[in-house]
Enzyme design. Structure first.
Site, PDB file in Angstrom:
ATOM      1  N   GLY A  25       0.729  -1.192   0.000  1.00  0.00           N
ATOM      2  CA  GLY A  25      -0.073   0.047  -0.180  1.00  0.00           C
ATOM      3  C   GLY A  25       0.905   1.131  -0.078  1.00  0.00           C
ATOM      4  N   ILE A  26       2.077   1.317   0.893  1.00  0.00           N
ATOM      5  CA  ILE A  26       2.763   2.559   1.000  1.00  0.00           C
ATOM      6  C   ILE A  26       3.433   2.536  -0.322  1.00  0.00           C
ATOM      7  CG2 ILE A  26       4.506   3.707   2.099  1.00  0.00           C
ATOM      8  CD1 ILE A  26       3.607   1.816   4.563  1.00  0.00           C
ATOM      9  N   THR A  37      11.558   4.688   5.017  1.00  0.00           N
ATOM     10  CA  THR A  37      10.549   4.849   5.896  1.00  0.00           C
ATOM     11  C   THR A  37       9.829   3.638   6.415  1.00  0.00           C
ATOM     12  OG1 THR A  37       9.082   4.947   3.972  1.00  0.00           O
ATOM     13  CG2 THR A  37       9.893   7.077   4.915  1.00  0.00           C
ATOM     14  N   ARG A  67      11.461   0.007   7.943  1.00  0.00           N
ATOM     15  CA  ARG A  67      12.281  -0.332   9.337  1.00  0.00           C
ATOM     16  C   ARG A  67      13.736  -0.173   9.129  1.00  0.00           C
ATOM     17  NH1 ARG A  67       8.048   0.645  11.174  1.00  0.00           N
ATOM     18  NH2 ARG A  67       6.616  -0.509  12.690  1.00  0.00           N
ATOM     19  N   GLU A  71      16.240   1.976  17.245  1.00  0.00           N
ATOM     20  CA  GLU A  71      15.604   3.187  17.799  1.00  0.00           C
ATOM     21  C   GLU A  71      15.518   2.833  19.424  1.00  0.00           C
ATOM     22  OE1 GLU A  71      11.866   3.707  15.692  1.00  0.00           O
ATOM     23  OE2 GLU A  71      13.148   3.315  13.711  1.00  0.00           O
ATOM     24  N   HIS A  76      11.428   8.519  13.345  1.00  0.00           N
ATOM     25  CA  HIS A  76      10.122   7.749  13.242  1.00  0.00           C
ATOM     26  C   HIS A  76       8.933   8.480  13.035  1.00  0.00           C
ATOM     27  CE1 HIS A  76       9.006   3.459  13.333  1.00  0.00           C
ATOM     28  NE2 HIS A  76       7.954   4.067  12.643  1.00  0.00           N
TER      29      HIS A  76
HETATM   30  O1  LIG Z   1       5.895   2.613  11.825  1.00  0.00           O
HETATM   31  C1  LIG Z   1       4.711   2.619  12.028  1.00  0.00           C
HETATM   32  C2  LIG Z   1       3.761   1.477  11.517  1.00  0.00           C
HETATM   33  O2  LIG Z   1       4.297   0.515  11.220  1.00  0.00           O
HETATM   34  O3  LIG Z   1       2.644   1.757  11.478  1.00  0.00           O
END
Ligand SMILES: O=CC(=O)O
Length: 335
Positions: free
Chosen positions: A169-170, A247, A249, A278, A296
């Site tokens: 989706g992203i 964006t 991991r 992190e 993040h």
């Molecule tokens: O990092 C944010 C998520 O996984 O929604």
């Protein structure tokens, strides 16, 4: 459920926006909250029987600060009444899915609602890293306008090849946005998408993506197959002066190898929202002015946070009312 007993739902973490929806659950279940401040206290709380009868757990990304990773030890400590874990987040690498499956626990996440804000963040990092804006932003704040030398010239996105690694989706959302900036989009994904979903983005092999991209954007979930999928060997296959944006991991990229590739100039600049450890960031990244860094922030908007909470709550409600989740994770048969 059963025998006239009311079901219980356990909240691990805080609800910040969807408080009305969360409260409305109390008409169908008793809400329990943890009092634990750390993992030892949480495991102890499980042992005392305080959570006995809990059917469903709502957990936040930040609850990892209390329980630690939702690993096999945590899963095995839960009362056997627990059948559902609803994770508020798209990425669920904090949760041991296999351990859940073994115990007959179903896991949900929050797909789709994160797409816009995360792809926007990726676009911001792509533009910022291409234009090398981190350098003049720092000189200006240091009272030195453009610095004693001219800031480095940036590059236009127009005509550049963006390689999207992971076309979920992203990735698909980013592809559309980047297209509006005149970029050529190639992607690699476990399975090739149909024309309708891929749009103008062209499917290529992993190797071709590494070789052809001017910018590589990482949009993969973190799991055993994707950990360090980009390391020294992969940087070696990329164009000189490539831009890296992550964006997803941090651990999808071998952070040590990235620092080396930045230091030797293979990677010209990077835009990062996520890191391997992190909230600790590799000093080779924080000290490098050509790296644009965010802590993040991908989904950190009012609209997206609210939508993620609503989606998580709708899964909790579905578990309580129908005995099934709406957004079961891929490993357990979800889409
Ligand atoms: O990092 C944010 C998520 O996984 O929604």
């Amino acid at each position: 459920m059963g025998g006239g007993m009311r079901s219980k739902a356990l909240l691990l973490g805080r609800i910040g926006y969807a408080n009305d929806s969360w409260k409305s659950l109390s008409s169908i279940a008793d809400i329990v909250e943890t009092r634990a401040r750390d993992r030892a206290e949480f495991l102890e709380e499980c042992r005392t029987g305080r959570f006995d009868g809990v059917l469903v757990i709502y957990r936040t990304f930040e609850s990892v600060d209390i329980t630690g990773r939702f690993d096999e030890e945590v899963v095995l400590s839960l009362p056997t009444s627990v059948k559902f874990v609803c994770h508020n987040g798209a990425g669920y690498d904090q949760v041991d899915v296999q351990a859940c499956s073994k115990r007959g626990i179903k896991l949900s996440n929050t797909p789709n609602v994160v797409n816009d804000s995360t792809a926007d963040t990726a676009m911001f990092l792509i533009l910022g890293a291409l234009r090398r804006l981190n350098v003049p932003m720092a000189t200006l704040r240091n009272g030195d306008w453009r610095g004693h030398r001219q800031p480095p010239l940036g590059h236009d996105p127009e005509g550049k090849t963006l390689g999207i690694l992971g076309m979920g989706g992203i990735g698909r959302n980013l592809s559309k946005k980047a297209e509006a900036f005149g970029m050529r989009i190639i992607y690699h994904n476990r399975c090739r998408l149909g024309k309708e979903r891929a749009g103008t983005a062209e499917y290529v092999t992993f190797e071709d993506l590494l070789e052809q991209s001017d910018i590589v954007s990482v949009n993969l979930p973190l799991n055993a197959e994707t950990r360090h999928i980009i390391s020294t060997h992969e940087f070696g296959q990329m164009k000189d002066g490539v831009v890296i944006v992550n964006t997803a991991r941090g651990a999808v990229i071998d952070e040590d190898a990235l620092v080396k590739a930045l230091d030797n100039g293979k990677v010209a600049s990077a835009g990062l929202d996520v890191y391997e450890n992190e909230p600790n960031i590799h000093p080779g990244l924080t000290s490098n002015p050509h790296v644009l860094l965010l802590p993040h922030m991908g989904t950190w908007t009012v609209e997206t946070q609210a939508a993620m909470e609503e989606k998580t709550i709708s899964n909790v409600r579905s578990a309580l009312e129908t005995g099934a989740l709406k957004d079961v994770v891929a490993e357990q048969g979800g889409l």
